[in-house]
Design a protein around this motif. Structure first.
Motif, short mmCIF file in Angstrom:
data_model
loop_
_atom_site.label_atom_id
_atom_site.label_comp_id
_atom_site.label_asym_id
_atom_site.label_seq_id
_atom_site.Cartn_x
_atom_site.Cartn_y
_atom_site.Cartn_z
N GLU A 172 1.38 -7.72 -14.42
CA GLU A 172 -0.15 -8.26 -14.35
C GLU A 172 -0.05 -9.43 -13.34
OE1 GLU A 172 -2.53 -6.51 -15.71
OE2 GLU A 172 -0.93 -5.33 -16.48
N VAL A 173 0.92 -9.98 -12.60
CA VAL A 173 0.55 -10.88 -11.90
C VAL A 173 0.73 -10.53 -10.33
CG1 VAL A 173 1.49 -13.58 -11.16
CG2 VAL A 173 1.48 -12.73 -13.88
N PHE A 174 0.00 -11.08 -9.33
CA PHE A 174 -0.03 -10.98 -8.22
C PHE A 174 0.32 -12.35 -7.40
CE2 PHE A 174 -0.81 -7.88 -4.60
CZ PHE A 174 -0.53 -8.57 -3.55
N VAL A 175 1.28 -12.75 -6.72
CA VAL A 175 1.31 -14.00 -6.07
C VAL A 175 1.25 -13.76 -4.57
CG1 VAL A 175 2.92 -15.92 -5.72
CG2 VAL A 175 3.17 -14.54 -7.89
N LEU B 260 0.82 -1.24 0.02
CA LEU B 260 0.01 0.10 -0.21
C LEU B 260 0.95 1.30 -0.06
CD1 LEU B 260 -2.66 -1.10 2.44
CD2 LEU B 260 -3.24 -0.33 0.14
N ALA B 261 2.06 1.31 0.83
CA ALA B 261 2.81 2.52 0.71
C ALA B 261 3.27 2.63 -0.48
CB ALA B 261 3.96 2.29 1.91
N GLN B 262 3.83 1.55 -1.14
CA GLN B 262 4.48 1.58 -2.39
C GLN B 262 3.45 2.09 -3.51
OE1 GLN B 262 6.10 -2.33 -3.25
NE2 GLN B 262 7.64 -2.01 -1.48
N ARG B 263 2.16 1.79 -3.29
CA ARG B 263 1.03 2.25 -4.37
C ARG B 263 0.84 3.84 -3.92
NH1 ARG B 263 -3.27 -2.65 -5.25
NH2 ARG B 263 -1.87 -4.21 -6.14
N GLY B 264 1.14 4.50 -2.81
CA GLY B 264 0.85 5.72 -2.64
C GLY B 264 0.01 6.01 -1.41
N ALA B 265 -0.33 5.06 -0.55
CA ALA B 265 -1.07 5.28 0.47
C ALA B 265 -0.46 5.68 1.55
CB ALA B 265 -1.79 3.75 0.71
N ALA C 37 7.19 -8.44 0.57
CA ALA C 37 6.17 -8.21 -0.23
C ALA C 37 6.58 -7.09 -1.25
CB ALA C 37 5.16 -7.27 0.64
N ARG C 38 6.17 -6.81 -2.34
CA ARG C 38 6.64 -5.60 -3.24
C ARG C 38 5.41 -5.32 -4.41
NH1 ARG C 38 8.62 -5.86 -8.47
NH2 ARG C 38 9.82 -4.12 -8.92
N HIS C 39 5.27 -4.27 -4.59
CA HIS C 39 4.44 -3.73 -5.59
C HIS C 39 5.25 -3.79 -7.07
CE1 HIS C 39 1.59 -1.57 -8.12
NE2 HIS C 39 2.56 -0.96 -8.42
N ASP D 1 8.04 -8.88 -13.48
CA ASP D 1 7.67 -7.75 -12.30
C ASP D 1 6.72 -7.86 -11.79
OD1 ASP D 1 8.50 -5.52 -11.03
OD2 ASP D 1 7.74 -3.93 -12.53
N PRO D 2 6.42 -8.94 -10.93
CA PRO D 2 5.02 -9.33 -10.09
C PRO D 2 4.95 -8.38 -8.87
CG PRO D 2 6.74 -11.13 -9.63
CD PRO D 2 7.38 -10.18 -10.85
N SER D 3 3.58 -8.53 -8.61
CA SER D 3 3.47 -8.01 -7.08
C SER D 3 3.51 -9.49 -6.30
CB SER D 3 2.15 -7.16 -6.81
OG SER D 3 2.22 -6.32 -7.49
N TYR D 4 3.90 -9.35 -5.03
CA TYR D 4 3.90 -10.62 -4.27
C TYR D 4 3.80 -10.13 -2.68
CZ TYR D 4 8.87 -9.68 -3.91
OH TYR D 4 10.19 -9.26 -3.68
#
Length: 465
Positions: free
Chosen positions: A160-163, A29-34, A154-156, A138-141
């Motif tokens: 297109e893939v989220f593991v 969430l922080a990496q997405r800007g929250a 964890a990583r953003h 370049d997945p999110s996980y």
């Protein structure tokens, strides 16, 4: 471009933000800007890592830690109802969101691969995250442990893939709707939440029912996982593919060979008529099975299996999953998260193979009173695989003591199985105790889901001196 942040997650406050699952969601969430804040019982490297992402982390729990403008309070099942920040949220009318709902919202709009099972989730999720990253996807996980390479759980990513690791302990994995789901194994655990195998199967069936139309369920060779596959097939769902993984001839992704090589294994898997050989950087048959499941799931998600197999060699481990902590005085210290008898047996057998003729000593900390009450005998039986073991008091985590349930249940069972076991009630005495037991060439395995992991560096320091 980062997916839109749900309104409830624009300014979230996490209670227990230092936990493996909670911290991962907070990081993404922080990496997405929250604007993320939270609290935890004590400071830790995880808290420092969160601060590096711009997260506000309070130490201790207090009502005034919760900002009046928080958009939601995120909790896990471990948070007690009398938590002062939770009470403050009720006063302010701030919605309370379970960790699983927060994670589900992060997966919206992405091709999700969810990894479930009683054991092996963290390792398999990590293998997929590393391999997909190696392939440039370049997945999110979100993982329940820190990857050895990136050093994060964890990583953003922009892909297109989220593991995601899917936790069955409190049924929260039923919130997810993945494109591909892995179920490695199904066993009775989490006795405070499940009373029988029927309840366990029902929970996993609900998880499988949430797989998106046209999706895939990948199941391991474990009898419980195959029983789940049978139950899912009996429901007659035509829009769901089931892929089996294992060493048997009936497996869709068949493991042909597992060749041990010290702390690694060379694995060959036949998938869709083609053989793929790659290295798994962790010893033991169960880790080879995890890698094969990751290969099958990634292929069903549209990745080239040949490239994926080679990318899996980039996986170098994850924290607490047979993680080498160091060597001193000719003694190697390894850390294991195993806390269920099946996991304990698998890791001990793996270390037996890796150690060759060297001695294997274990420092075991039981996790949860309820688990010890139900599985104490089996834990003791597992410890018979070691040359000698030190057994600590039960790590309570979220539970209150149960009268009559102590580590003695495990010690009695271990002695009955012929094991050499010693009770140590003072954790600070363990480094000295181990120093008096070991000799050059030995392996020491710290094992358990609690704070026994802290002892590895302490043992190494004592041996070095």
């Amino acid at each position: 471009m980062a997916p839109a942040i749900p309104a409830a997650m624009e300014r979230p406050h996490f209670i227990g933000i230092g936990g493996a699952g909670m911290s991962g969601i907070a990081k993404i969430l922080a990496q997405r800007g929250a604007k993320v804040a939270g609290s935890d019982a004590k400071d830790s490297p995880t808290a420092e890592a969160l601060r590096a992402h711009g997260v506000t982390v309070h130490i201790g729990h207090a009502a005034d830690h919760l900002a009046d403008d928080a958009s939601a309070v995120v909790v896990s099942s471990a948070i007690r109802a009398d938590n002062p920040e939770l009470a403050r949220a009720a006063e302010l009318g701030i919605p309370v969101v379970h960790r699983s709902d927060a994670l589900a919202s992060l997966m919206d709009g992405l091709a999700a691969i969810a990894v479930a099972g009683t054991h092996g989730k963290t390792t398999t999720t990590s293998m997929l995250a590393v391999a997909l990253t190696e392939l440039g996807a370049d997945p999110s996980y979100a993982i329940g442990g820190d990857l050895a390479g990136p050093g994060t759980n964890a990583r953003h990513g922009a892909g297109e893939v989220f593991v995601a690791e899917a936790d069955e302990s409190d049924r929260s994995f039923q919130k997810y709707d993945p494109q591909v789901a892995i179920v490695l194994n199904v066993e009775l655990d989490h006795h405070a939440n499940y009373a029988s195998m029927d309840e366990i199967y029902e929970s996993f069936e609900k998880f499988a029912a949430k797989i998106r139309p046209g999706g895939t369920l990948v199941v391991g060779e474990h009898a419980g996982a195959r029983e789940l596959a049978r139950r899912v097939a009996a429901e007659g769902r035509q829009d769901l593919a089931v892929v089996t993984v294992g060493e048997g001839e009936d497996s869709d992704a068949r493991i042909l060979r597992i060749v041990p090589n010290g702390m690694k294994s060379e694995v060959t898997v036949a998938l869709d008529g083609t053989e793929h050989t790659f290295t798994v950087s962790v010893p033991g048959r169960h880790y080879a099975h995890n890698a094969a499941a990751a290969l099958a799931a990634g292929a069903r998600a549209g990745l080239d299996p040949a490239a994926l197999a080679q990318a899996l060699t980039a996986y170098t481990g994850v924290g607490r999953r047979l993680q080498l902590k160091g060597e001193a005085a000719g003694v190697q210290v390894i850390d294991s998260y195993a806390h269920h008898p099946t996991e304990m047996t698998a890791d001990l057998e793996a270390m037996r193979g890796a150690a060759g003729g060297s001695r294997l000593l274990v420092v075991f900390q039981p996790h949860l009173f309820s688990r010890t009450q139900e599985l104490g005998k089996e834990m003791g039986d597992a410890l018979a695989l070691a040359d000698a073991s030190v057994v600590l008091d039960i790590y309570p985590a979220r539970e209150d003591p149960i009268p009559g349930v102590t580590s003695e249940l495990i010690l009695d069972a271990a002695r009955a199985a012929g094991a050499d076991v010693t009770a140590v009630h003072d954790k600070t005495a363990v480094p000295g105790t181990i120093a008096g037991m070991v000799r050059p060439g030995d392996f020491v395995l710290t094992m358990g889901a609690g704070d026994v992991t802290d002892l590895g560096p302490q043992i190494l320091a004592r041996l070095a001196n």
